[in-house]
Write a protein that holds these residues in place. Structure first.
Motif, PDB file in Angstrom:
ATOM      1  N   ILE A   4       0.840  -1.198   0.000  1.00 27.25           N
ATOM      2  CA  ILE A   4       0.000   0.000   0.000  1.00 27.25           C
ATOM      3  C   ILE A   4       0.872   1.243   0.000  1.00 27.25           C
ATOM      4  N   THR A   5       0.476   2.234  -0.796  1.00 26.08           N
ATOM      5  CA  THR A   5       1.121   3.535  -0.772  1.00 26.08           C
ATOM      6  C   THR A   5       0.042   4.607  -0.851  1.00 26.08           C
ATOM      7  N   GLY A   6       0.380   5.807  -0.443  1.00 23.28           N
ATOM      8  CA  GLY A   6      -0.573   6.911  -0.463  1.00 23.28           C
ATOM      9  C   GLY A   6      -0.662   7.563  -1.827  1.00 23.28           C
ATOM     10  N   ASP A   7      -1.328   8.683  -1.875  1.00 22.87           N
ATOM     11  CA  ASP A   7      -1.515   9.443  -3.117  1.00 22.87           C
ATOM     12  C   ASP A   7      -0.177   9.625  -3.832  1.00 22.87           C
ATOM     13  N   THR A   8      -0.171   9.390  -5.117  1.00 28.75           N
ATOM     14  CA  THR A   8       1.049   9.613  -5.892  1.00 28.75           C
ATOM     15  C   THR A   8       0.977  10.911  -6.695  1.00 28.75           C
ATOM     16  N   HIS A   9      -0.228  11.380  -6.981  1.00 26.53           N
ATOM     17  CA  HIS A   9      -0.426  12.609  -7.770  1.00 26.53           C
ATOM     18  C   HIS A   9       0.433  12.600  -9.037  1.00 26.53           C
ATOM     19  N   GLY A  10       0.527  11.430  -9.664  1.00 34.05           N
ATOM     20  CA  GLY A  10       1.243  11.296 -10.925  1.00 34.05           C
ATOM     21  C   GLY A  10       2.733  11.064 -10.794  1.00 34.05           C
ATOM     22  N   ASP A  11       3.272  11.099  -9.593  1.00 37.71           N
ATOM     23  CA  ASP A  11       4.706  10.885  -9.386  1.00 37.71           C
ATOM     24  C   ASP A  11       4.924   9.460  -8.886  1.00 37.71           C
ATOM     25  N   PHE A  12       5.293   8.578  -9.795  1.00 42.47           N
ATOM     26  CA  PHE A  12       5.499   7.172  -9.472  1.00 42.47           C
ATOM     27  C   PHE A  12       6.976   6.833  -9.325  1.00 42.47           C
ATOM     28  N   SER A  13       7.815   7.835  -9.073  1.00 44.19           N
ATOM     29  CA  SER A  13       9.257   7.585  -8.936  1.00 44.19           C
ATOM     30  C   SER A  13       9.544   6.626  -7.782  1.00 44.19           C
ATOM     31  N   ARG A  14       8.685   6.587  -6.769  1.00 43.56           N
ATOM     32  CA  ARG A  14       8.880   5.663  -5.642  1.00 43.56           C
ATOM     33  C   ARG A  14       8.829   4.210  -6.095  1.00 43.56           C
ATOM     34  N   TYR A  15       8.229   3.941  -7.258  1.00 45.32           N
ATOM     35  CA  TYR A  15       8.164   2.576  -7.777  1.00 45.32           C
ATOM     36  C   TYR A  15       9.556   2.028  -8.080  1.00 45.32           C
ATOM     37  N   ILE A  16      10.470   2.879  -8.478  1.00 46.66           N
ATOM     38  CA  ILE A  16      11.819   2.432  -8.828  1.00 46.66           C
ATOM     39  C   ILE A  16      12.511   1.845  -7.597  1.00 46.66           C
ATOM     40  N   ASP A  28       2.195  -9.867  -7.350  1.00 47.24           N
ATOM     41  CA  ASP A  28       2.060  -8.819  -6.334  1.00 47.24           C
ATOM     42  C   ASP A  28       1.221  -7.648  -6.833  1.00 47.24           C
ATOM     43  N   THR A  29       0.652  -6.913  -5.865  1.00 45.61           N
ATOM     44  CA  THR A  29      -0.190  -5.765  -6.186  1.00 45.61           C
ATOM     45  C   THR A  29       0.172  -4.587  -5.295  1.00 45.61           C
ATOM     46  N   MET A  30       0.343  -3.418  -5.914  1.00 46.88           N
ATOM     47  CA  MET A  30       0.524  -2.166  -5.191  1.00 46.88           C
ATOM     48  C   MET A  30      -0.821  -1.446  -5.198  1.00 46.88           C
ATOM     49  N   ILE A  31      -1.342  -1.133  -4.022  1.00 42.73           N
ATOM     50  CA  ILE A  31      -2.597  -0.401  -3.900  1.00 42.73           C
ATOM     51  C   ILE A  31      -2.258   1.067  -3.682  1.00 42.73           C
ATOM     52  N   VAL A  32      -2.752   1.928  -4.563  1.00 50.84           N
ATOM     53  CA  VAL A  32      -2.555   3.374  -4.441  1.00 50.84           C
ATOM     54  C   VAL A  32      -3.845   3.952  -3.859  1.00 50.84           C
ATOM     55  N   LEU A  33      -3.728   4.556  -2.683  1.00 50.31           N
ATOM     56  CA  LEU A  33      -4.905   5.033  -1.953  1.00 50.31           C
ATOM     57  C   LEU A  33      -5.368   6.403  -2.437  1.00 50.31           C
ATOM     58  N   GLY A  34      -5.872   6.470  -3.627  1.00 49.44           N
ATOM     59  CA  GLY A  34      -6.470   7.695  -4.158  1.00 49.44           C
ATOM     60  C   GLY A  34      -5.488   8.616  -4.843  1.00 49.44           C
ATOM     61  N   THR A  60      -0.865  -2.573 -10.433  1.00 43.31           N
ATOM     62  CA  THR A  60      -1.160  -1.355  -9.681  1.00 43.31           C
ATOM     63  C   THR A  60      -2.673  -1.221  -9.589  1.00 43.31           C
ATOM     64  N   PHE A  61      -3.172  -1.210  -8.368  1.00 44.35           N
ATOM     65  CA  PHE A  61      -4.599  -1.102  -8.101  1.00 44.35           C
ATOM     66  C   PHE A  61      -4.839   0.284  -7.507  1.00 44.35           C
ATOM     67  N   ILE A 110      -0.231  -7.263   5.123  1.00 43.92           N
ATOM     68  CA  ILE A 110       0.017  -6.194   4.156  1.00 43.92           C
ATOM     69  C   ILE A 110       1.134  -5.267   4.638  1.00 43.92           C
ATOM     70  N   PRO A 111       2.332  -5.326   4.016  1.00 40.75           N
ATOM     71  CA  PRO A 111       3.364  -4.344   4.350  1.00 40.75           C
ATOM     72  C   PRO A 111       2.980  -2.981   3.769  1.00 40.75           C
ATOM     73  N   VAL A 112       3.437  -1.917   4.387  1.00 37.08           N
ATOM     74  CA  VAL A 112       3.082  -0.572   3.937  1.00 37.08           C
ATOM     75  C   VAL A 112       4.326   0.130   3.408  1.00 37.08           C
ATOM     76  N   LEU A 113       4.228   0.679   2.198  1.00 38.51           N
ATOM     77  CA  LEU A 113       5.305   1.470   1.613  1.00 38.51           C
ATOM     78  C   LEU A 113       5.128   2.896   2.098  1.00 38.51           C
ATOM     79  N   GLN A 114       6.147   3.455   2.714  1.00 38.75           N
ATOM     80  CA  GLN A 114       6.042   4.803   3.236  1.00 38.75           C
ATOM     81  C   GLN A 114       5.920   5.815   2.123  1.00 38.75           C
ATOM     82  N   SER A 115       5.156   6.841   2.396  1.00 39.25           N
ATOM     83  CA  SER A 115       4.975   7.930   1.462  1.00 39.25           C
ATOM     84  C   SER A 115       6.248   8.743   1.351  1.00 39.25           C
TER      85      SER A 115
END
Length: 120
Positions: A4-16, A28-34, A60-61, A110-115
């Motif tokens: 799980i990760t928070g709002d990305t607002h179009g910046d998916f650089s954290r995916y790298i 695996d699935t990454m859930i983007v919370l809005g 990516t969900f 569910i591990p959480v990816l920090q914002s």
């Protein structure tokens, strides 16, 4: 595994960093919370972001945010079942799912990816 990760607002650089550190697979699935920012402009800027996100092996969900166009208003979206619910997707980007209101059955471990956001 679900992440799980928070709002990305179009910046998916954290995916790298996430992909390098966690080595996710197609299972695996990454859930983007809005406010993912994938259907914000309705033009090639969105397409570039979708191409980048879709290039990763994991799904990516995206839970629909208030700053995005609804998939019901975009003719290229279709629906299919995923984890006991219905998601919206495009054939061109098969690893990206969108949804606003639906119940899904997911693993409780569910591990959480920090914002990347900082509080001032």
């Amino acid at each position: 595994m679900f992440y799980i990760t928070g709002d990305t607002h179009g910046d998916f650089s954290r995916y790298i960093e996430f992909a390098a550190r966690m080595e996710p697979t197609e299972k695996d699935t990454m859930i983007v919370l809005g406010d993912a920012g994938l259907n914000y402009y309705g033009n090639e800027q969105d397409e570039a972001r979708k191409n980048f996100v879709n290039s990763f092996s994991f799904t990516t969900f995206c839970i629909h945010g208030n700053h995005e166009m609804r998939p019901t208003d975009i003719s290229t979206y279709k629906t299919k079942e995923y984890c006991g619910g219905t998601v919206w997707y495009e054939d061109e980007y098969p690893n990206i799912f969108l949804q606003r209101t639906e119940k899904f059955m997911i693993s409780m471990d569910i591990p959480v990816l920090q914002s990347a956001a900082h509080t001032v």
